[in-house]
Design a protein around this motif. Structure first.
Motif, mmCIF file in Angstrom:
data_model
loop_
_atom_site.group_PDB
_atom_site.id
_atom_site.type_symbol
_atom_site.label_atom_id
_atom_site.label_comp_id
_atom_site.label_asym_id
_atom_site.label_seq_id
_atom_site.Cartn_x
_atom_site.Cartn_y
_atom_site.Cartn_z
ATOM 1 N N LEU A 1 -9.623 4.709 43.834
ATOM 2 C CA LEU A 1 -10.464 5.217 42.764
ATOM 3 C C LEU A 1 -11.919 4.944 43.067
ATOM 4 O O LEU A 1 -12.245 4.023 43.813
ATOM 5 C CB LEU A 1 -10.074 4.620 41.414
ATOM 6 C CG LEU A 1 -10.078 3.105 41.272
ATOM 7 C CD1 LEU A 1 -11.242 2.677 40.409
ATOM 8 C CD2 LEU A 1 -8.781 2.675 40.650
ATOM 9 N N SER B 1 -16.320 11.439 40.124
ATOM 10 C CA SER B 1 -15.398 10.301 40.148
ATOM 11 C C SER B 1 -14.000 10.814 40.466
ATOM 12 O O SER B 1 -13.696 11.987 40.247
ATOM 13 C CB SER B 1 -15.409 9.552 38.813
ATOM 14 O OG SER B 1 -14.902 10.379 37.786
ATOM 15 N N ASP C 1 -6.551 -0.161 44.611
ATOM 16 C CA ASP C 1 -5.775 -0.985 43.690
ATOM 17 C C ASP C 1 -4.408 -1.206 44.328
ATOM 18 O O ASP C 1 -3.568 -0.304 44.347
ATOM 19 C CB ASP C 1 -5.658 -0.280 42.341
ATOM 20 C CG ASP C 1 -4.912 -1.094 41.306
ATOM 21 O OD1 ASP C 1 -4.263 -2.101 41.668
ATOM 22 O OD2 ASP C 1 -4.979 -0.734 40.119
ATOM 23 N N ILE D 1 -9.572 9.594 41.065
ATOM 24 C CA ILE D 1 -8.420 8.696 41.149
ATOM 25 C C ILE D 1 -7.393 9.411 42.016
ATOM 26 O O ILE D 1 -7.039 10.555 41.752
ATOM 27 C CB ILE D 1 -7.823 8.380 39.765
ATOM 28 C CG1 ILE D 1 -8.853 7.680 38.889
ATOM 29 C CG2 ILE D 1 -6.557 7.540 39.914
ATOM 30 C CD1 ILE D 1 -8.395 7.463 37.461
ATOM 31 N N TYR D 2 -6.919 8.745 43.064
ATOM 32 C CA TYR D 2 -5.982 9.344 44.003
ATOM 33 C C TYR D 2 -4.750 8.449 44.109
ATOM 34 O O TYR D 2 -4.838 7.315 44.548
ATOM 35 C CB TYR D 2 -6.665 9.522 45.365
ATOM 36 C CG TYR D 2 -5.792 10.070 46.464
ATOM 37 C CD1 TYR D 2 -4.907 11.117 46.245
ATOM 38 C CD2 TYR D 2 -5.845 9.531 47.736
ATOM 39 C CE1 TYR D 2 -4.110 11.617 47.264
ATOM 40 C CE2 TYR D 2 -5.067 10.030 48.768
ATOM 41 C CZ TYR D 2 -4.195 11.073 48.519
ATOM 42 O OH TYR D 2 -3.409 11.561 49.528
ATOM 43 N N GLN D 3 -3.588 8.981 43.669
ATOM 44 C CA GLN D 3 -2.318 8.260 43.753
ATOM 45 C C GLN D 3 -1.784 8.403 45.169
ATOM 46 O O GLN D 3 -1.461 9.510 45.595
ATOM 47 C CB GLN D 3 -1.307 8.856 42.763
ATOM 48 C CG GLN D 3 -1.760 8.863 41.334
ATOM 49 C CD GLN D 3 -1.494 7.549 40.645
ATOM 50 O OE1 GLN D 3 -0.726 6.723 41.129
ATOM 51 N NE2 GLN D 3 -2.136 7.342 39.519
ATOM 52 N N ILE E 1 -3.318 2.998 44.283
ATOM 53 C CA ILE E 1 -4.228 4.104 44.022
ATOM 54 C C ILE E 1 -5.597 3.811 44.627
ATOM 55 O O ILE E 1 -5.976 2.650 44.808
ATOM 56 C CB ILE E 1 -4.388 4.403 42.508
ATOM 57 C CG1 ILE E 1 -4.988 3.209 41.760
ATOM 58 C CG2 ILE E 1 -3.082 4.826 41.887
ATOM 59 C CD1 ILE E 1 -5.335 3.492 40.318
#
Length: 175
Positions: free
Chosen positions: A136, A154, A129, A156-158, A134
């Motif tokens: 994901l 699953s 994104d 999500i990695y900032q 991020i």
């Protein structure tokens, strides 16, 4: 008698030919319908592409791809290798990627690596994104750092804060 027979055979052949022509003319040559509503035609294709995302002072990313195919509403990358230069250096490569709506979806044998912390992230699909910076994925993943290993469902990695949120996690940590 022979001449009359030849004329009858000739008229019979002409009659069969005429009937076959009429039958062929009554058929619709485009009767077979093709499903072309889902077919996309490429606007342009480029091979051996190297592209940089820059402004007046900095380089933000380097995109390398063996082939880029541009369609009306998305771009398809074959064998992309992307390096993002933000707070840390991030590298992602895959067999294919789709760029659409400011997101890049990496598909098939996707490998992410933080070049500073040595964090590696492997999955079959990772979405980048661009607006929120991020990564994901709703696909199973493998996360590796040094000798530690985490598997999950699953993630999500900032990228800016190196913060990870994951579901369905199993981990092995070694000291």
């Amino acid at each position: 008698m022979g001449r009359a027979l030849a004329i009858r055979i000739f008229y019979f052949a002409v009659a069969i030919f005429s009937v076959s022509i009429v039958v062929l003319m009554l058929q619709d040559p485009y009767e077979e319908s093709f499903e072309i509503s889902n077919m996309k035609v490429a606007n342009i294709q480029a091979d051996g592409v190297v592209s940089y995302e820059i402004n007046a002072t900095d380089t933000y990313a380097k995109f390398i791809s063996s082939s880029v195919i541009a369609y009306d509403d998305y771009n398809q990358f074959i064998n992309p290798d992307v390096t993002f230069i933000q707070n840390d250096k991030h590298n992602i490569n895959a067999k294919e990627a789709i760029y659409k709506d400011d997101n890049i979806t990496f598909i098939n044998d996707v490998r992410y690596m933080n070049l500073v912390t040595n964090l590696r992230y492997n999955s079959n699909e990772i979405i980048y994104d661009n607006a929120n910076k991020i990564l994901l994925s709703n696909m199973p993943f493998e996360l590796l750092q040094n000798s530690d290993k985490i598997l999950g469902d699953s993630i999500i990695y900032q990228l800016d804060s190196n913060e990870i949120m994951a579901k369905g996690v199993k981990g092995w940590f070694y000291k």
